[in-house]
Design an enzyme around this catalytic site. Structure first.
Site, short mmCIF file in Angstrom:
data_model
loop_
_atom_site.label_atom_id
_atom_site.label_comp_id
_atom_site.label_asym_id
_atom_site.label_seq_id
_atom_site.Cartn_x
_atom_site.Cartn_y
_atom_site.Cartn_z
N TYR A 123 0.40 -0.90 0.44
CA TYR A 123 0.37 0.05 0.09
C TYR A 123 1.07 1.09 -0.10
CZ TYR A 123 -3.83 -2.58 0.18
OH TYR A 123 -5.31 -2.88 0.31
N LYS A 170 2.66 -14.78 5.42
CA LYS A 170 3.62 -15.58 3.97
C LYS A 170 4.85 -16.09 3.90
CE LYS A 170 2.48 -18.33 0.23
NZ LYS A 170 1.84 -19.60 0.91
N ASP A 203 -2.26 -18.79 3.41
CA ASP A 203 -3.01 -19.22 2.70
C ASP A 203 -4.04 -20.17 3.60
OD1 ASP A 203 -0.47 -20.14 3.60
OD2 ASP A 203 -0.15 -21.11 1.64
N ASP A 227 -6.22 -6.66 4.30
CA ASP A 227 -7.23 -5.92 3.88
C ASP A 227 -8.58 -6.87 3.51
OD1 ASP A 227 -9.21 -3.84 2.12
OD2 ASP A 227 -7.39 -3.92 0.40
#
Ligand code: NAI
Length: 331
Positions: A123, A170, A203, A227
């Site tokens: 972002y 991740k 995930d 988000d």
């Protein structure tokens, strides 16, 4: 008397803002609203979608609430929502996802709080077009911002009597950026032995949230995952129409629903005002009006549980304003 900045926003923003004001007024809390404008509709007037007087007003009043603001997709100006968070250093995005009786959803006992880092990651808008067929975005993560959001999540857990904080990354793939975020979370977790600390890969987290969301409590995530998981969690408790949020910095806060400007509903007066009203519930608690905050939450809950006076997304046929008036009547 509280001084609060009010940004109605665009799309369904003005409609749900009007409804929110009806509900908040009925609590009896005395608020002096300072209304300011931002977004695409004011560019002609101010030459920018984020006029300086908006930032000045929030800096002065320290508390603000806003409706959604449209961001053009792919091209055009950068998100005013993201700019507000960055300019005011509203580093923590707090988004509770709690089941409400009467809202149709697949689960009944969800009470998750998402703590999303709000200032960096993809972002930050560090992007470039390398050639006509290649573009890249920089995923920037710092130890300072990661530690700060982890501390916020643990402090929140302690203050609200919550049991668990789960860091979501991740880090197996983004070893440097998400790896640094995770390292900062581990470091901060050591100072809070009373709170259970866990880690999940994003995930796997998505799968777990749709299979057993009731096992999760406070989640702390970098900006982008935060988000996405916010919308996923909103879906778990009945949709964007009921998902509130707050952007919080040191001594300053801006409350807003998770949802956007829902252009297809604009002007139809059928958008659900609940997400913005529940954002006002968070705002009232933040300004020290805890009792009014609880009363407003209960009034929303009662109207939804009883049915009838709800908007169409909740199965009723009330207009945005009629739903707010029903909430005001309960108060
Ligand atoms: P959106 O959240 O505006 O709408 C997606 C769908 O969710 C709508 O079509 C509608 O079916 C439902 N929905 C959303 N709010 C609702 C409400 N109050 N009552 C009933 N149903 C509701 O997301 P979308 O379409 O991706 O974005 C539209 C615009 O909003 C974009 O320009 C986007 O950039 C902006 N946006 C602004 C945000 C903000 O101001 N913080 C946050 C998210 C999006």
């Amino acid at each position: 008397m509280h001084n609060i900045t009010l940004i109605p926003g665009d799309g369904i923003g003005p409609e749900i803002t009007e409804a929110m004001l009806v509900a908040v007024e009925a609590t009896g809390v005395r608020i002096n609203w300072e209304q300011v404008e931002a977004g695409a509709d004011v560019i002609d007037k101010y030459n920018t979608p984020l006029p300086e007087n908006v930032l000045e007003s929030i800096r002065k009043n320290k508390t603000a609430i806003k409706g959604p603001l449209t961001t053009p997709i792919g091209t055009g100006f950068r998100s005013v929502n993201v700019a507000l968070r960055k300019e005011l250093d509203l580093y923590a995005c707090l988004r509770p996802a709690k089941s409400i009786k009467g809202v149709k959803s697949r689960f009944e006992d969800i009470d998750i709080v998402i703590v999303r880092e709000n200032t960096e990651d993809l972002y930050a808008g560090i992007e470039r077009q390398i050639d006509a067929d290649t573009a890249e975005s920089v995923k920037r993560i710092t130890r300072g911002a990661s530690g700060r959001i982890a501390r916020f999540a643990f402090d929140y857990a302690v203050k609200e009597g919550r049991q668990k904080v789960t860091a979501v990354t991740k880090a197996n793939i983004c070893k440097f950026s998400d790896g640094l975020f995770l390292e900062a979370c581990r470091e901060i977790a050591q100072n809070y032995p009373q709170v259970e600390y866990n880690e999940r890969l994003i995930d796997n987290m998505c799968m777990q949230l749709v299979q057993k969301p009731e096992s999760y409590d406070v989640l702390v995530l970098p900006n982008m995952y935060g988000d996405i998981i916010s919308d996923l969690s909103a879906g778990l408790v009945g949709g964007l129409g009921v998902a509130p949020g707050g952007n919080i910095g040191d001594g300053i806060a801006l409350f807003e629903p998770v949802h956007g400007s829902a252009p297809k509903y604009k002007g139809l007066y059928k958008a659900n005002p609940t997400a913005l009203i529940l954002s006002a519930v968070m705002m009232l608690k933040h300004i020290g009006e805890a009792e009014a905050s609880i009363r407003l939450y209960k009034a929303v809950e009662e109207v939804i549980r009883e049915g009838g006076a709800t908007t169409c997304d909740l199965g009723g046929n009330a207009s945005t304003r009629q739903m707010a008036e029903a909430i005001a009547e309960k108060l």
